[in-house]
Motif scaffolding. Sequence first.
Motif, mmCIF file in Angstrom:
data_model
loop_
_atom_site.group_PDB
_atom_site.id
_atom_site.type_symbol
_atom_site.label_atom_id
_atom_site.label_comp_id
_atom_site.label_asym_id
_atom_site.label_seq_id
_atom_site.Cartn_x
_atom_site.Cartn_y
_atom_site.Cartn_z
ATOM 1 N N TYR A 1 9.666 15.880 8.837
ATOM 2 C CA TYR A 1 10.867 15.237 8.323
ATOM 3 C C TYR A 1 12.056 15.465 9.260
ATOM 4 O O TYR A 1 12.215 16.559 9.812
ATOM 5 C CB TYR A 1 11.215 15.782 6.935
ATOM 6 N N PRO A 2 12.911 14.469 9.420
ATOM 7 C CA PRO A 2 14.123 14.683 10.235
ATOM 8 C C PRO A 2 15.057 15.673 9.537
ATOM 9 O O PRO A 2 15.047 15.797 8.315
ATOM 10 C CB PRO A 2 14.738 13.280 10.304
ATOM 11 N N SER B 1 -6.263 10.864 4.084
ATOM 12 C CA SER B 1 -5.697 9.526 4.291
ATOM 13 C C SER B 1 -4.537 9.238 3.340
ATOM 14 O O SER B 1 -3.522 8.667 3.750
ATOM 15 C CB SER B 1 -6.791 8.470 4.119
ATOM 16 N N ASP B 2 -4.663 9.619 2.068
ATOM 17 C CA ASP B 2 -3.581 9.334 1.115
ATOM 18 C C ASP B 2 -2.334 10.153 1.438
ATOM 19 O O ASP B 2 -1.204 9.691 1.254
ATOM 20 C CB ASP B 2 -4.047 9.579 -0.317
ATOM 21 N N GLU B 3 -2.525 11.380 1.946
ATOM 22 C CA GLU B 3 -1.382 12.208 2.325
ATOM 23 C C GLU B 3 -0.629 11.586 3.496
ATOM 24 O O GLU B 3 0.610 11.459 3.473
ATOM 25 C CB GLU B 3 -1.855 13.613 2.704
ATOM 26 N N ALA B 4 -1.367 11.194 4.512
ATOM 27 C CA ALA B 4 -0.737 10.587 5.689
ATOM 28 C C ALA B 4 -0.023 9.292 5.313
ATOM 29 O O ALA B 4 1.060 8.995 5.839
ATOM 30 C CB ALA B 4 -1.780 10.324 6.765
ATOM 31 N N ALA B 5 -0.617 8.521 4.386
ATOM 32 C CA ALA B 5 0.015 7.268 3.965
ATOM 33 C C ALA B 5 1.347 7.543 3.256
ATOM 34 O O ALA B 5 2.342 6.839 3.492
ATOM 35 C CB ALA B 5 -0.932 6.498 3.047
ATOM 36 N N ARG B 6 1.369 8.546 2.383
ATOM 37 C CA ARG B 6 2.626 8.885 1.695
ATOM 38 C C ARG B 6 3.705 9.296 2.704
ATOM 39 O O ARG B 6 4.847 8.825 2.632
ATOM 40 C CB ARG B 6 2.395 10.022 0.694
ATOM 41 N N ILE B 7 3.354 10.192 3.624
ATOM 42 C CA ILE B 7 4.332 10.663 4.597
ATOM 43 C C ILE B 7 4.775 9.509 5.504
ATOM 44 O O ILE B 7 5.959 9.385 5.844
ATOM 45 C CB ILE B 7 3.754 11.815 5.441
ATOM 46 N N VAL C 1 16.680 5.413 5.914
ATOM 47 C CA VAL C 1 17.860 6.139 5.440
ATOM 48 C C VAL C 1 18.120 7.289 6.406
ATOM 49 O O VAL C 1 17.247 7.658 7.195
ATOM 50 C CB VAL C 1 17.667 6.682 4.006
ATOM 51 N N ASP C 2 19.313 7.879 6.343
ATOM 52 C CA ASP C 2 19.578 8.999 7.234
ATOM 53 C C ASP C 2 18.904 10.255 6.693
ATOM 54 O O ASP C 2 18.376 10.276 5.574
ATOM 55 C CB ASP C 2 21.075 9.207 7.457
ATOM 56 N N GLU C 3 18.919 11.342 7.485
ATOM 57 C CA GLU C 3 18.157 12.534 7.131
ATOM 58 C C GLU C 3 18.665 13.203 5.860
ATOM 59 O O GLU C 3 17.878 13.803 5.120
ATOM 60 C CB GLU C 3 18.161 13.525 8.294
ATOM 61 N N THR C 4 19.957 13.100 5.576
ATOM 62 C CA THR C 4 20.499 13.696 4.347
ATOM 63 C C THR C 4 20.003 12.950 3.125
ATOM 64 O O THR C 4 19.626 13.557 2.108
ATOM 65 C CB THR C 4 22.035 13.694 4.384
ATOM 66 N N GLU C 5 19.996 11.628 3.205
ATOM 67 C CA GLU C 5 19.498 10.820 2.086
ATOM 68 C C GLU C 5 18.003 11.042 1.880
ATOM 69 O O GLU C 5 17.534 11.122 0.735
ATOM 70 C CB GLU C 5 19.793 9.348 2.346
ATOM 71 N N LEU C 6 17.257 11.125 2.984
ATOM 72 C CA LEU C 6 15.823 11.357 2.854
ATOM 73 C C LEU C 6 15.551 12.718 2.218
ATOM 74 O O LEU C 6 14.631 12.850 1.406
ATOM 75 C CB LEU C 6 15.138 11.268 4.220
ATOM 76 N N PHE C 7 16.337 13.713 2.591
ATOM 77 C CA PHE C 7 16.181 15.038 1.982
ATOM 78 C C PHE C 7 16.362 14.959 0.466
ATOM 79 O O PHE C 7 15.569 15.535 -0.303
ATOM 80 C CB PHE C 7 17.189 16.015 2.581
#
Length: 237
Positions: free
Chosen positions: A122-123, A77-83, A91-97
């Motif tokens: 992840y995108p 549950s904690d893993e899914a919540a973080r993701i 944010v766009d995919e570059t910023e998220l990376f």
Amino acid sequence: MTDSITSFLNASLKDSLSPDEFAWLTDEQDKLLAAEEKQLYKSIALVPRKIKRQALSLDLNAAEQTLTDWTPENWYSDEAARIFLLISFPVDETELFAILERFFISADLKEGECYYKGLCLYPGPEQYNKRAAEGLRTNVQDIFNAVAINNPYPAAHLDEGAWNQMILKAIFIGTPLYKIAKLESRTNDELSRMLCDYANERRAASRSIPAELWRAVGPSNTDLAVENLAIALDSQD
């Protein structure tokens, strides 16, 4: 795809969390929609305090429909919540990376395992090839397994050399090959040769050969593969 993954995680978390936990998570998601990056760090840091770690209640058929070959049977549950919070951040995919790289660098073991499990979600997944390779090089089996098993990322994005090394290492450390997505379809002649060499080394040393090894040899129709399969079938092991 991100929207469908977010919806799937939202539904799974709603089924798994207490009403208070899910209300907190929804509130944190709302905060992220118009917040700076520091709010994301705050929200992620609060997850272990606000959400009890437990096996996540998942519809694996729905997971497969959301993302082909994804089998999140070992998620918490904690893993899914973080993701969920990470991919909800607008944010766009570059910023998220770039943000995720900072999370990977500062993560403890359990946090790192979580972020590696999320590689397929992840995108812009091609950005994470080096990060996936880092996870597969580690001596920490939980991190290796987070990348390698029940995760479609390696089959979809690793080149042949990296894929072959992952399978060979999985044999070395006892990771179950049947949990590696698309194992048979990505078997190749070079991997078959490597595994046959490994089998011959163990046979010469009178050591047992892991039976699962042949899963990644059988689909290769080379003379070497056929010869080694014949020896294996004729053995007492």
